[in-house]
Design a protein around this motif. Structure first.
Motif, mmCIF file in Angstrom:
data_model
loop_
_atom_site.group_PDB
_atom_site.id
_atom_site.type_symbol
_atom_site.label_atom_id
_atom_site.label_comp_id
_atom_site.label_asym_id
_atom_site.label_seq_id
_atom_site.Cartn_x
_atom_site.Cartn_y
_atom_site.Cartn_z
ATOM 1 N N GLY A 162 1.030 -1.099 -0.070
ATOM 2 C CA GLY A 162 0.075 -0.062 0.054
ATOM 3 C C GLY A 162 0.927 1.105 0.048
ATOM 4 O O GLY A 162 1.707 1.509 -0.756
ATOM 5 N N GLY A 163 0.659 2.022 1.020
ATOM 6 C CA GLY A 163 1.379 3.236 0.943
ATOM 7 C C GLY A 163 2.778 3.217 1.698
ATOM 8 O O GLY A 163 3.217 4.184 2.269
ATOM 9 N N VAL A 194 11.783 3.559 7.157
ATOM 10 C CA VAL A 194 10.340 3.310 6.911
ATOM 11 C C VAL A 194 9.528 4.750 6.363
ATOM 12 O O VAL A 194 9.979 5.818 7.160
ATOM 13 C CB VAL A 194 9.745 2.978 8.052
ATOM 14 N N ARG A 195 8.892 4.422 5.419
ATOM 15 C CA ARG A 195 7.899 5.580 4.910
ATOM 16 C C ARG A 195 6.487 5.322 4.861
ATOM 17 O O ARG A 195 6.295 4.118 4.301
ATOM 18 C CB ARG A 195 8.499 6.340 3.664
ATOM 19 N N ARG A 196 5.858 6.142 5.126
ATOM 20 C CA ARG A 196 4.140 5.774 5.029
ATOM 21 C C ARG A 196 3.472 7.043 4.164
ATOM 22 O O ARG A 196 3.623 8.003 4.797
ATOM 23 C CB ARG A 196 3.443 5.451 6.288
ATOM 24 N N ASP A 228 -0.005 3.026 11.548
ATOM 25 C CA ASP A 228 -1.500 3.169 11.054
ATOM 26 C C ASP A 228 -2.303 4.416 11.651
ATOM 27 O O ASP A 228 -3.013 4.840 10.764
ATOM 28 C CB ASP A 228 -2.253 1.924 11.381
ATOM 29 N N ASP A 229 -2.175 4.582 12.746
ATOM 30 C CA ASP A 229 -3.067 5.659 13.597
ATOM 31 C C ASP A 229 -3.215 7.045 12.634
ATOM 32 O O ASP A 229 -4.206 7.672 12.304
ATOM 33 C CB ASP A 229 -2.782 5.842 14.859
ATOM 34 N N PRO A 230 -1.787 7.485 12.086
ATOM 35 C CA PRO A 230 -1.873 8.958 11.603
ATOM 36 C C PRO A 230 -2.405 8.850 10.023
ATOM 37 O O PRO A 230 -2.450 9.884 9.245
ATOM 38 C CB PRO A 230 -0.335 9.371 11.490
ATOM 39 N N PHE A 231 -2.967 7.493 9.514
ATOM 40 C CA PHE A 231 -2.931 7.413 8.228
ATOM 41 C C PHE A 231 -4.432 6.965 7.780
ATOM 42 O O PHE A 231 -5.000 6.104 8.965
ATOM 43 C CB PHE A 231 -1.895 6.679 7.518
ATOM 44 N N ARG A 241 -5.660 1.179 7.194
ATOM 45 C CA ARG A 241 -5.040 0.473 8.186
ATOM 46 C C ARG A 241 -4.424 -0.663 7.650
ATOM 47 O O ARG A 241 -4.841 -1.004 6.587
ATOM 48 C CB ARG A 241 -5.927 0.075 9.164
ATOM 49 N N LEU A 242 -3.085 -1.051 7.950
ATOM 50 C CA LEU A 242 -2.329 -2.064 7.295
ATOM 51 C C LEU A 242 -2.164 -3.328 8.286
ATOM 52 O O LEU A 242 -2.019 -4.252 7.679
ATOM 53 C CB LEU A 242 -1.205 -1.636 6.606
#
Length: 230
Positions: free
Chosen positions: A132-133, A143-145, A204-207, A210-211
């Protein structure tokens, strides 16, 4: 590799400093928590061996301070302490320690655990993982999201790497414990759940998507779930 030993008992501290130096490590020794934290903040430390019962600032407080600062939160920490109660071990791991060894200990086991922590991490065939992102640069441990850098501790990175490289597979708590901590946990402890919660807060929480998902009674899985109705 430079190891910081934070140990207030003189004989134990000197023994560790001498033995680790003879095992090929560069060693810095602090006799109390505040001095140890100051040394860690100077940089150049690859791993911390930390006692719990320290004067002034105990090991729990030192660990919390290490994990609360970007400059030190990724340094692996091994607790080395006479406190052998299960709740003490669980507390240390929940606070973000990477391993926990009880005194008295076999020096060869300590060295083996330190080397495991120091070499834990990337495997060349998985240089870049994308889900995903989420993007994980395994070699550089970055790590990047959704294009945003995410700073993880060494333990959090190991947990995320395990989940991501086995995308779509439900991993049991016992498997996660053995792979990330090289240990077995009793089924009634919540160490794994607490570690996943900490990771979710960053990943997950800031985006919006959810992954990391819970499979009740089974474990955890990292995957992009299809949108509702598809």
């Amino acid at each position: 590799m430079t190891i910081l030993v934070i140990e207030d008992e003189p004989k134990t501290g000197d023994y560790l400093q001498r033995g680790l130096a003879e095992s090929g490590f560069a060693v810095r020794l602090a006799r109390n928590g505040r001095d140890g934290l100051a040394i860690a903040r100077e940089g150049g430390i690859d791993l911390v061996v930390l006692d719990v019962m320290l004067p002034g600032m105990d090991g729990w407080q030192v660990l919390a301070a290490l994990r609360g600062a970007p400059a030190t939160e990724q340094i692996p920490v091994l607790f080395l302490t006479a406190r052998d109660e299960v709740h003490d071990r669980v507390r240390g791991l929940e606070l973000g320690a990477d391993d926990y060894l009880v005194k008295p200990f076999a020096f060869v086991e300590l060295v083996a655990r330190l080397r495991t922590l120091l070499r834990r991490g990337p495997v060349r065939e998985d240089e870049l993982i994308r889900i995903g992102g989420l993007e994980i640069d395994v070699i550089r441990r970055r790590v990047r999201r959704d294009g945003t850098p995410v700073v993880l501790t060494a333990q959090e990175f190991a947990l995320l790497h395990l989940l991501a490289r086995r995308e779509g597979q439900v991993l049991s708590r016992s498997l996660i414990a053995s792979q990330v901590w090289d240990m077995n946990f009793d089924s009634d402890t919540n160490v794994i759940d607490a570690a996943v919660r900490r990771l979710r807060r960053k990943i997950d929480d800031p985006f919006p998507q959810r992954l990391i998902h819970t499979r009740r009674g089974m474990g955890y899985v990292c995957e992009v779930e299809p949108a509702a109705g598809t």
